[in-house]
Design a protein around this motif. Structure first.
Motif, short mmCIF file in Angstrom:
data_model
loop_
_atom_site.label_atom_id
_atom_site.label_comp_id
_atom_site.label_asym_id
_atom_site.label_seq_id
_atom_site.Cartn_x
_atom_site.Cartn_y
_atom_site.Cartn_z
N ALA A 3 0.83 -1.21 0.00
CA ALA A 3 0.00 0.00 0.00
C ALA A 3 0.87 1.26 0.00
O ALA A 3 0.57 2.22 -0.73
N ALA A 4 1.94 1.26 0.78
CA ALA A 4 2.85 2.42 0.80
C ALA A 4 3.54 2.58 -0.55
O ALA A 4 3.70 3.70 -1.05
N ALA A 5 3.95 1.47 -1.14
CA ALA A 5 4.60 1.51 -2.46
C ALA A 5 3.62 2.03 -3.52
O ALA A 5 4.00 2.80 -4.41
N ALA A 6 2.35 1.62 -3.42
CA ALA A 6 1.34 2.09 -4.36
C ALA A 6 1.14 3.59 -4.24
O ALA A 6 1.02 4.31 -5.24
N SER A 7 1.13 4.07 -3.02
CA SER A 7 1.00 5.51 -2.79
C SER A 7 2.17 6.26 -3.40
O SER A 7 1.99 7.30 -4.06
N ALA A 8 3.37 5.75 -3.22
CA ALA A 8 4.57 6.37 -3.80
C ALA A 8 4.52 6.31 -5.32
O ALA A 8 4.88 7.27 -6.01
#
Length: 126
Positions: A84-89
């Motif tokens: 999820a954090a990687a998707a946000s980035a």
């Protein structure tokens, strides 16, 4: 049992992972998705596949194990948070896609080549 901790074991695991991602990508394409990115790297981590179908953007984790049940249990909450954090980035670097609906899918791949797609497998706040 083969040594999976040495260089040969890591190379074999890497090759199996690439093959599983290729199978998952082909499966998603057969379902009408377009692949936008494979092995998308961000400062928060890696996303195996980013695909799109119309106004739907999917961040997809691929899990390969000997059987589909083993693959299904391999995605832990910590990994879900990282994805999820990687998707946000990833989205921050692609503001042109930020207005699309997004979801997190998992594609399971067994050692026998079986593929199972799990749409909306987890939420971003996992």
């Amino acid at each position: 049992m083969p040594d999976r901790t040495g260089p040969q074991g890591r190379r074999a695991a890497f090759s199996r992972g690439l093959a599983a991602e290729a199978r998952a990508g082909a499966h998603l394409e057969a379902l009408g998705f377009s692949i936008l990115s494979r092995r998308a790297r961000t400062e928060a981590g890696e996303i195996d596949l980013v695909v799109r179908q119309g106004d739907l953007l999917v961040f997809c984790e691929v899990k390969a194990r000997a059987d589909l049940d083993g693959a299904a249990y391999a995605l832990l909450p910590r990994q879900q948070r990282r994805i999820a954090a990687a998707a946000s980035a990833w989205l921050a670097a692609r503001p042109d896609l930020a207005a699309l609906n997004a979801r997190f899918d998992v594609v399971l791949v067994s050692g026998r080549g079986m593929v199972r797609h799990l749409p909306a497998a987890f939420e971003a706040d996992a």
